[in-house]
Design a protein around this motif. Structure first.
Motif, mmCIF file in Angstrom:
data_model
loop_
_atom_site.group_PDB
_atom_site.id
_atom_site.type_symbol
_atom_site.label_atom_id
_atom_site.label_comp_id
_atom_site.label_asym_id
_atom_site.label_seq_id
_atom_site.Cartn_x
_atom_site.Cartn_y
_atom_site.Cartn_z
ATOM 1 N N TYR A 286 0.830 -1.192 0.000
ATOM 2 C CA TYR A 286 0.000 0.000 0.000
ATOM 3 C C TYR A 286 0.865 1.244 0.000
ATOM 4 O O TYR A 286 2.050 1.207 0.332
ATOM 5 C CB TYR A 286 -0.975 0.003 1.187
ATOM 6 C CG TYR A 286 -0.467 -0.636 2.457
ATOM 7 C CD1 TYR A 286 -0.014 0.140 3.503
ATOM 8 C CD2 TYR A 286 -0.464 -2.016 2.610
ATOM 9 C CE1 TYR A 286 0.446 -0.430 4.678
ATOM 10 C CE2 TYR A 286 0.000 -2.611 3.780
ATOM 11 C CZ TYR A 286 0.455 -1.816 4.806
ATOM 12 O OH TYR A 286 0.920 -2.387 5.963
ATOM 13 N N ARG A 287 0.250 2.349 -0.397
ATOM 14 C CA ARG A 287 0.971 3.609 -0.570
ATOM 15 C C ARG A 287 -0.035 4.742 -0.711
ATOM 16 O O ARG A 287 -1.250 4.503 -0.867
ATOM 17 C CB ARG A 287 1.838 3.558 -1.830
ATOM 18 C CG ARG A 287 1.027 3.276 -3.100
ATOM 19 C CD ARG A 287 1.814 3.427 -4.373
ATOM 20 N NE ARG A 287 2.188 4.820 -4.613
ATOM 21 C CZ ARG A 287 2.761 5.232 -5.735
ATOM 22 N NH1 ARG A 287 3.014 4.380 -6.717
ATOM 23 N NH2 ARG A 287 3.064 6.509 -5.904
ATOM 24 N N THR A 288 0.468 5.958 -0.701
ATOM 25 C CA THR A 288 -0.367 7.096 -1.080
ATOM 26 C C THR A 288 -0.287 7.279 -2.592
ATOM 27 O O THR A 288 0.673 6.849 -3.237
ATOM 28 C CB THR A 288 0.101 8.380 -0.385
ATOM 29 O OG1 THR A 288 1.422 8.705 -0.830
ATOM 30 C CG2 THR A 288 0.095 8.222 1.124
ATOM 31 N N SER A 289 -1.280 7.922 -3.155
ATOM 32 C CA SER A 289 -1.195 8.318 -4.556
ATOM 33 C C SER A 289 -0.100 9.377 -4.689
ATOM 34 O O SER A 289 0.281 10.018 -3.707
ATOM 35 C CB SER A 289 -2.535 8.867 -5.040
ATOM 36 O OG SER A 289 -2.947 9.962 -4.225
ATOM 37 N N PRO A 290 0.436 9.581 -5.892
ATOM 38 C CA PRO A 290 1.523 10.554 -6.039
ATOM 39 C C PRO A 290 1.179 11.955 -5.537
ATOM 40 O O PRO A 290 2.066 12.679 -5.073
ATOM 41 C CB PRO A 290 1.786 10.548 -7.549
ATOM 42 C CG PRO A 290 1.426 9.159 -7.969
ATOM 43 C CD PRO A 290 0.221 8.808 -7.131
ATOM 44 N N ASP A 291 -0.097 12.337 -5.611
ATOM 45 C CA ASP A 291 -0.472 13.672 -5.137
ATOM 46 C C ASP A 291 -0.756 13.705 -3.627
ATOM 47 O O ASP A 291 -1.095 14.759 -3.085
ATOM 48 C CB ASP A 291 -1.666 14.212 -5.915
ATOM 49 C CG ASP A 291 -2.931 13.372 -5.726
ATOM 50 O OD1 ASP A 291 -2.925 12.428 -4.903
ATOM 51 O OD2 ASP A 291 -3.929 13.644 -6.417
ATOM 52 N N GLY A 292 -0.635 12.539 -2.963
ATOM 53 C CA GLY A 292 -0.834 12.493 -1.516
ATOM 54 C C GLY A 292 -2.275 12.633 -1.077
ATOM 55 O O GLY A 292 -2.537 12.838 0.117
ATOM 56 N N ARG A 293 -3.226 12.445 -1.981
ATOM 57 C CA ARG A 293 -4.636 12.673 -1.645
ATOM 58 C C ARG A 293 -5.419 11.377 -1.397
ATOM 59 O O ARG A 293 -6.501 11.420 -0.822
ATOM 60 C CB ARG A 293 -5.318 13.462 -2.770
ATOM 61 C CG ARG A 293 -4.690 14.816 -3.072
ATOM 62 C CD ARG A 293 -4.875 15.799 -1.933
ATOM 63 N NE ARG A 293 -6.282 16.065 -1.661
ATOM 64 C CZ ARG A 293 -6.997 16.993 -2.308
ATOM 65 N NH1 ARG A 293 -6.426 17.733 -3.252
ATOM 66 N NH2 ARG A 293 -8.248 17.187 -1.991
ATOM 67 N N ARG A 294 -4.909 10.267 -1.854
ATOM 68 C CA ARG A 294 -5.612 8.991 -1.739
ATOM 69 C C ARG A 294 -4.677 7.935 -1.161
ATOM 70 O O ARG A 294 -3.459 8.098 -1.158
ATOM 71 C CB ARG A 294 -6.115 8.499 -3.105
ATOM 72 C CG ARG A 294 -7.042 9.463 -3.827
ATOM 73 C CD ARG A 294 -7.275 8.992 -5.247
ATOM 74 N NE ARG A 294 -8.010 9.964 -6.042
ATOM 75 C CZ ARG A 294 -9.292 9.837 -6.396
ATOM 76 N NH1 ARG A 294 -9.979 8.767 -6.014
ATOM 77 N NH2 ARG A 294 -9.883 10.759 -7.123
#
Length: 423
Positions: A286-294
């Motif tokens: 798991y991870r954040t989306s590149p924009d840090g929003r999801r």
């Protein structure tokens, strides 16, 4: 809960980089090299061959990039699944060390390639937190720690890395990275086309006939003859190449994406912005989306394969078991793709007659597919730089296996039992 009216069964990455809808083109009668498959492996091989001045035709049974090259989680690791001791026992010290070194080289290759080619795909060296599901797993991770590239995080400091108490600490792999796989594939495809390679969608290979001086590939649109054939099908290897199909195990990997979240919540759950995974046999990543929003959360949802909506609900439950704060977060995307495992948990590359192959990345395909695709292209050109330790081990199969992993449900179920027992 799912997001009514917004829920998609296509990858989150496709919102920004959908698979290229290429215009139709005629099938040439001949080429220096024919590549089957337009994912990372095939495109990197094609790029090396085309830039050397040879004619290249890429055959894709569907739309370029619609396979796992744009369906993965975008983690770029140095990982080789068997540890050095096991590799040494199997293959000797020299080959074992060479294989481990190729894992490191694959990660470096992707970073260098993205930088040198100017591909905008949100590449970042963020590191990976690999969480220990049991105290025993933590002790095993300690054996890998070197104080520099791999450092340990004990359980009482775990929330410095990940906003959950569900693990027993873990290790940070500082060299690991992340990117947007859709944008990475799009940039790679554009460079392959600029190099002069012909990419033909909706053109599956239906038969392959080898001769001493070349290969003839049959498609629904006619035949094409080539000096060399590059097989780059990985988790989608089919009946047209039965020898390779008997050596790859297709496994569905499932991923969900949440709706846009409060940035403060995302920061609490992923304070360092690293990608994450855990030590279970049936692993979650798991991870954040590149924009840090999801938050993007992936893994295996069941013993058998299933539809995206059911898989999405199960992944949501697993995600919330780790992060209860996400219980009210809607899921906007749920999708899957087929990775390929092998019986020795190693990627393999080599040549049989005039057919070159690279496949079986065992969940580390962003780096290894790119790297071994490049190496395969060099070998087609006769360049000694194409040699790799990954070609030394025999590419083994098992009796009675023909490419349909009938044993997978029982194996996954057994692994889940062992994970629950902490064995």
């Amino acid at each position: 809960m799912m997001a009514p009216g917004e829920f998609k069964t296509t990858p989150y990455w496709w919102d920004y980089a959908p698979p290229a809808q290429l215009p139709p083109a005629d099938l040439p009668a001949a080429a220096d090299a024919v590549v089957i498959g337009s994912g990372y492996t095939g495109l990197h091989a094609a790029l090396k061959i085309a830039r050397a001045g040879r004619s290249v035709v890429i055959l894709e049974k569907g739309v370029p990039g619609e396979g796992c090259s744009t369906r993965n989680g975008g983690q770029v690791s140095t990982s080789i699944k068997p540890k050095l001791a096991k590799l040494t026992a199997r293959h000797g010290a020299e080959t074992a060390a060479g294989i481990i070194a190729e894992g490191i080289a694959s990660r470096a290759f992707v970073e260098d390639f993205v930088r040198d080619e100017g591909i905008a795909c949100d590449f970042r060296t963020c590191g990976r937190f690999h969480a220990a599901a049991t105290p025993k797993a933590y002790a095993e991770l300690e054996k890998l720690a070197d104080g520099e590239t791999v450092t340990m995080v004990p359980r009482d400091r775990q929330r410095e890395e990940l906003g959950t108490d569900a693990y027993h600490g873990g290790a940070v792999f500082h060299r690991h990275a992340a990117l947007d796989p859709g944008l990475y594939h799009a940039g790679l495809l554009a460079r392959v086309q600029a190099a002069g390679a012909v990419v033909l969608p909706q053109t599956p290979a239906t038969a392959i006939d080898e001769a001493a001086d070349g290969v003839t590939v049959t498609t629904p649109r006619g035949t094409i003859r080539a000096r060399d054939l590059v097989l780059a099908t990985n988790g989608y290897t089919g009946e047209v190449t039965p020898w390779h199909r008997r050596r790859t195990i297709p496994i569905g990997s499932y991923i969900i994406a949440t709706e846009e979240l409060d940035p403060a919540l995302v920061k609490r759950l992923f304070p360092t912005g690293r990608v994450a995974s855990d030590s279970r046999r049936v692993v979650y990543y798991y991870r954040t989306s590149p924009d840090g929003r999801r938050i993007l959360f992936g893994g295996r949802t069941s013993a058998g394969e299933m539809g995206a909506e059911v898989a999405g609900a199960r992944l949501k439950a697993s995600m919330c078991a780790l992060f209860p704060e996400l219980k009210d977060a809607a899921i906007t995307h749920s999708w899957m793709g087929f990775v390929a495992y092998t019986f020795d948990e190693l990627a393999h590359t080599g040549r049989r007659g005039r057919v070159h192959h690279a496949m079986g990345y065992c969940g580390s395909g962003v780096g290894m597919a790119s790297y071994l695709g490049m190496k395969m292209g060099l070998r087609v050109l006769g360049d000694p730089a194409g040699e790799t330790a990954m070609s030394r081990p025999d590419f083994l199969t098992r009796p009675l296996y023909t490419g349909d992993p009938w044993f997978l449900p029982a194996a996954v179920s057994a692994y889940r039992v062992l994970d629950r027992m902490g064995v």
